[in-house]
Design an enzyme around this catalytic site. Structure first.
Site, PDB file in Angstrom:
ATOM      1  N   LYS A  52       0.842  -1.203   0.000  1.00 36.56           N
ATOM      2  CA  LYS A  52       0.000   0.000   0.000  1.00 36.56           C
ATOM      3  C   LYS A  52       0.877   1.252   0.000  1.00 36.56           C
ATOM      4  O   LYS A  52       0.614   2.220  -0.707  1.00 36.56           O
ATOM      5  CB  LYS A  52      -0.935  -0.003   1.225  1.00 36.56           C
ATOM      6  CG  LYS A  52      -2.044  -1.043   1.124  1.00 36.56           C
ATOM      7  CD  LYS A  52      -2.850  -1.200   2.411  1.00 36.56           C
ATOM      8  CE  LYS A  52      -3.793  -2.388   2.301  1.00 36.56           C
ATOM      9  NZ  LYS A  52      -4.616  -2.630   3.494  1.00 36.56           N
ATOM     10  N   GLN A  96      -4.914  -1.850   9.735  1.00 32.80           N
ATOM     11  CA  GLN A  96      -4.732  -3.124   9.042  1.00 32.80           C
ATOM     12  C   GLN A  96      -5.305  -4.260   9.901  1.00 32.80           C
ATOM     13  O   GLN A  96      -5.013  -4.354  11.094  1.00 32.80           O
ATOM     14  CB  GLN A  96      -3.231  -3.357   8.753  1.00 32.80           C
ATOM     15  CG  GLN A  96      -2.946  -4.557   7.867  1.00 32.80           C
ATOM     16  CD  GLN A  96      -3.512  -4.435   6.464  1.00 32.80           C
ATOM     17  OE1 GLN A  96      -3.623  -3.350   5.908  1.00 32.80           O
ATOM     18  NE2 GLN A  96      -3.896  -5.559   5.874  1.00 32.80           N
ATOM     19  N   ASP A 119     -11.236   2.797   4.317  1.00 30.47           N
ATOM     20  CA  ASP A 119     -11.491   1.361   4.147  1.00 30.47           C
ATOM     21  C   ASP A 119     -12.998   1.075   4.174  1.00 30.47           C
ATOM     22  O   ASP A 119     -13.426  -0.031   3.857  1.00 30.47           O
ATOM     23  CB  ASP A 119     -10.812   0.552   5.268  1.00 30.47           C
ATOM     24  CG  ASP A 119      -9.590  -0.223   4.784  1.00 30.47           C
ATOM     25  OD1 ASP A 119      -9.487  -0.467   3.565  1.00 30.47           O
ATOM     26  OD2 ASP A 119      -8.753  -0.579   5.632  1.00 30.47           O
TER      27      ASP A 119
END
Ligand code: GUN
Length: 298
Positions: A52, A96, A119
């Site tokens: 990322k 994450q 997200d």
């Protein structure tokens, strides 16, 4: 019939190039910035985060990775998120996953300001998606899946989409996203009875069950589109949740593993971060925490 592979790697590369152009053309002194919170030593998570970070810098997005020991307390992590919410230089925040067991994932994700939740994992954005609101941040993997489906040129409206897997980060949001495209959606999971009979009725199959090659070639209806979200390692080689070779004979389109859905996930996260940045240039800053209708009085 031999299925046409959907080249996610190439589609994602083109998408990232286009995004880099849009970011370069954006009339602002500032660059979009994504904050990534990584807790613990999960090797796969470390690799995903590195990918990322690299992809972000290539399109002109800053990426600040904050690493914490797996023993970090819940309140300490919530404090980190509060600080990032209040920091006007940070446009997007992701945590994450998976988090270590002792941390309440829902509580942590709920703390991210909805306007920075790139997200789309907070209940607020998941709810906006369920409402088919244009304000929703759509989670990266489902958004990538839709992009790949649209790339086939096949009309989605009225099609029966069967999703195998009910996770909060893939199965459930993909179901809502395809429902919003007027698909008829079935969500199946590990307790579903007679799975093969249901899969055999699918015009679109989204396999996200995390079981190597579980979906067999003879479960696939002639002409079905197969999206394989699985990433499994078998005898040192990566494979998906679908028996790729078996599916080639009957599917019309199929995503390979690797090189299908995976590259799209990163590209869509970057797109969401740029979207957050653009919105934050124009939206009034209600308060330092960034929540709508909040009572923090910051
Ligand atoms: N873990 C597995 N997939 C994802 C993802 O898309 N985002 C985050 N934050 N964690 C993940």
């Amino acid at each position: 019939m031999t299925a046409q592979p959907i080249n996610g790697k190439a589609i994602a590369a083109e998408f990232r190039q286009e995004l880099a152009r849009k970011i370069a053309d954006f009339p602002s002194e500032d660059m979009p910035v994504l904050a990534v919170i990584l807790v613990g030593d999960d090797e796969a998570s470390k690799i995903y985060v590195r990918n990322k970070q690299k992809a972000a810098s290539e399109v002109g997005i800053g990426c600040e990775v904050m690493e914490f020991s797996s023993s970090i307390g819940e309140q300490a992590l919530l404090n980190v998120i509060d600080e990032l919410n209040a920091n006007h230089h940070i446009n997007g925040i992701i945590v994450q996953l998976p988090l270590p067991q002792h941390l309440d994932t829902l509580k942590i994700l709920s703390r991210i300001s909805p306007i920075k939740d790139v997200d789309g994992f907070s209940p607020y954005n998941a709810g906006l998606l369920a409402y088919n609101s244009p304000d929703a941040f759509i989670s990266a993997t489902p958004k990538g899946i839709l992009h790949l489906l649209l790339s086939t040129g096949v009309e989605l409206s009225g099609k029966h989409a069967v999703i195998i897997g009910r996770s909060n980060i893939v199965g459930k949001p993909t179901a809502n996203l395809l429902l919003n495209q007027n698909c008829t959606v079935s969500i199946t999971h590990s307790k579903t009875q007679d799975l093969s009979t249901i899969v055999k009725t699918a015009d679109i199959i989204v396999a996200a069950c995390g079981q190597a090659r579980m979906i067999k070639g003879d479960w696939i209806k002639q002409g079905a589109i197969v999206i394989d979200v699985g990433i499994n390692r078998v005898e040192g080689k990566l494979c998906g949740d679908v028996d790729f070779e078996g599916a080639l004979a009957t599917a019309s389109f199929i995503t390979p593993v690797p090189g299908g859905v995976g590259p799209m996930t990163v590209a869509m996260l970057l797109a969401n971060t740029f979207q957050a940045f653009c919105r934050q240039q124009t939206e009034p800053k209600h308060c330092s925490c960034g929540h709508h209708n909040c009572h923090c009085q910051g």
